[in-house]
Design an enzyme around this catalytic site. Structure first.
Site, PDB file in Angstrom:
ATOM      1  N   ASP A 233      26.388  49.829  -2.778  1.00  0.00           N
ATOM      2  CA  ASP A 233      25.378  48.869  -3.222  1.00  0.00           C
ATOM      3  C   ASP A 233      23.972  49.252  -2.761  1.00  0.00           C
ATOM      4  O   ASP A 233      22.988  48.971  -3.448  1.00  0.00           O
ATOM      5  CB  ASP A 233      25.732  47.443  -2.802  1.00  0.00           C
ATOM      6  CG  ASP A 233      26.048  47.276  -1.327  1.00  0.00           C
ATOM      7  OD1 ASP A 233      25.817  48.216  -0.537  1.00  0.00           O
ATOM      8  OD2 ASP A 233      26.543  46.196  -0.945  1.00  0.00           O
ATOM      9  N   GLY A 398      18.667  40.227  -0.714  1.00  0.00           N
ATOM     10  CA  GLY A 398      18.685  38.798  -0.413  1.00  0.00           C
ATOM     11  C   GLY A 398      17.626  38.354   0.569  1.00  0.00           C
ATOM     12  O   GLY A 398      17.167  37.207   0.526  1.00  0.00           O
TER      13      GLY A 398
END
Length: 478
Positions: A233, A398
């Site tokens: 990721d 995030g």
């Protein structure tokens, strides 16, 4: 416009995103989110990979007809298959205790300095190499005929085809970052059978098409190709950094903070090893030269221990706490395991002779100041070790939702911070698929499209960096 399904699996949740790409256009929609809850069984901590696969299928059903599917996830963990291709057990979680003390045994055969010179990977107790060393005498590994990293395992279940995507393989500590192939000498000396791994494939390579049974379960009409993306990721997130030019640092924020530079070649010096920097592979021959920092895991664990209070309120209260009152080493492996995080942070402050945070707001401020300080150290050290200066820090992931952390990072680094996109990994995933299918340009073009289409926030540094240097010296015992 074409639609691409990005399966993006994080350490605490998974999601399926639908990305629509057309000339000058890029849109991303979350179609399904599902929890990723590890399970502790008598033999240790395991991933519920069947639950994750069910979430992927449900997400593809919710996405509707798509032109391709790509999968990215966290790194290092894997599933083992038997001779019939059946999974031999739930994959072990990287926070499991089985690798305690294993590194020293590995280094007795291949000294740490030689291992770094060959693979360029920083020491982390959960690297795949150490996991395999810990599993050496187990019956399960003895029965295994194939090892698939988590995204490759899910891709195999979707398509029936096996492969090992390179950006994720580079986190195993079994890849030579110069040749971008297996480190055959290291594996041979340690008795690791590289025949367990499926053939390497690279971002953009075809990874099969959805099996008829998957089409039936999801309601999709075939053929639907699966495309290899930057399946680690972080590789997908760095591909989605909306930078212009080369003079930038990045921080991929979430459960972990991955802070560093994008380079053309690895840095394999002993000084780099001592500074615990890693050389992981990225898109188009790039190297992700970065340091792993514990990240918002510290705050997530505290919030869990406190019974999930409102995070916005907690951050507002933390913003009013005096800065840099107490800091901890956000890269310390002592914070790796779950549980009792507020007490462990307080203990670290007490042991270093600093004021002990007495309230939730003070603990939160200690964590955010500590993360910003760790970001500063990583960005400074990376520039020095690589001889690569930067003018801006891009924060993606995030953590971009945490305005206080972004501002503190700008203050600590003494550089402007550009925050966004939040869903960087999914966007990088989508754009690699789009490029493979002729719908996006080169890496620079992908980044220019991101800069034009995604909401970004800019934070200018406030004041000098002297107090951050002082806090850094205090943490180092200076």
């Amino acid at each position: 416009m074409r639609t691409y399904a990005a399966v993006d699996l994080g350490a605490s949740s998974g999601r399926v995103m639908a990305g629509r790409v057309g000339p000058g256009a890029l849109e991303l929609t979350e179609v399904h989110r599902f929890p990723n809850r590890p399970v502790r069984v008598p033999e240790g901590l395991r991933w519920d990979v069947l639950g994750l696969y069910a979430g992927v299928l449900e997400g593809l059903r919710a996405a509707g007809q798509v032109d391709s599917v790509g999968i990215d996830s966290w790194a290092v963990d894997y599933g083992l298959l038997d001779a019939d291709g059946a999974l031999l057990g739930n994959p072990v979680h990287y926070r499991d205790a089985r690798t305690e003390g294993v590194a020293e045994k590995v280094w007795a055969t291949v000294p740490a300095a030689e291992l770094y010179a060959a693979t360029g990977l920083q020491y982390a107790p959960f690297n795949t190499l150490y996991q395999l060393a810990a599993a050496r005498s187990t019956a399960q590994l003895g029965r295994a005929r194939r090892l698939l990293l988590i995204p490759d395992l899910l891709s195999y279940w979707l398509t029936g085809e096996q492969g090992t995507e390179l950006t994720n393989a580079s986190t195993t500590q079994l890849i030579d970052p110069r040749t971008r192939d297996w480190a055959y000498g290291v594996a041979g000396r340690l008795g690791i059978d590289l025949g367990l791994f499926a053939p390497l494939r690279r971002p953009g390579d075809p990874a099969g098409v959805l099996r008829p049974e998957v089409l039936e379960e999801t309601g999709l009409t075939g053929p639907v190709p699966v495309t290899a993306v930057g399946s680690h990721d972080t590789a997908s997130a760095v591909a989605a950094v909306p930078a212009a030019g080369e003079r930038f640092a990045y921080i991929c924020t979430g459960t972990w903070s991955l802070a560093g530079l994008e380079l053309d070649a690895p840095v394999l010096t002993e000084e780099s090893r001592a500074a615990n920097f890693t050389n992981e592979l990225g898109l188009d021959g790039t190297v992700r030269y970065l340091r792993n920092i514990m990240g918002l895991w510290l705050l997530q664990e505290c919030v869990r221990a406190w019974g999930d209070p409102d995070l916005d309120t907690l951050l507002r209260e933390a913003s009013r706490v005096p800065a840099l009152r107490s800091v901890v080493d956000a890269g310390d492996a002592a914070f790796l395991a779950p549980g009792r995080m507020p007490e462990r942070i307080a203990g670290a402050c007490r042991a270093s002779g600093q004021p002990v945070p007495a309230s939730r707001a003070e603990v939160t401020r200690c964590i955010l100041d500590s993360l910003a300080l760790a970001h500063r150290r990583a960005v400074e050290d990376a520039q020095r070790l690589a001889g690569h200066a930067v003018d801006v820090v891009h924060v993606v992931g995030g953590g971009t939702r945490n305005a206080l952390l972004c501002q503190l990072t700008a203050d600590a680094c003494g550089l402007p911070v550009v925050a966004g996109p939040t869903e960087a990994a999914a966007l990088g995933n989508v754009l690699v698929q789009a490029r493979a299918h002729g719908r996006a340009g080169d890496l620079a073009g992908m980044r220019e499209l991101l800069a034009r289409t995604q909401p970004l926030a800019r934070y200018e540094p406030r004041g000098g960096t002297g107090r951050w240097r002082a806090a850094q010296a205090r943490l180092a015992g200076g």
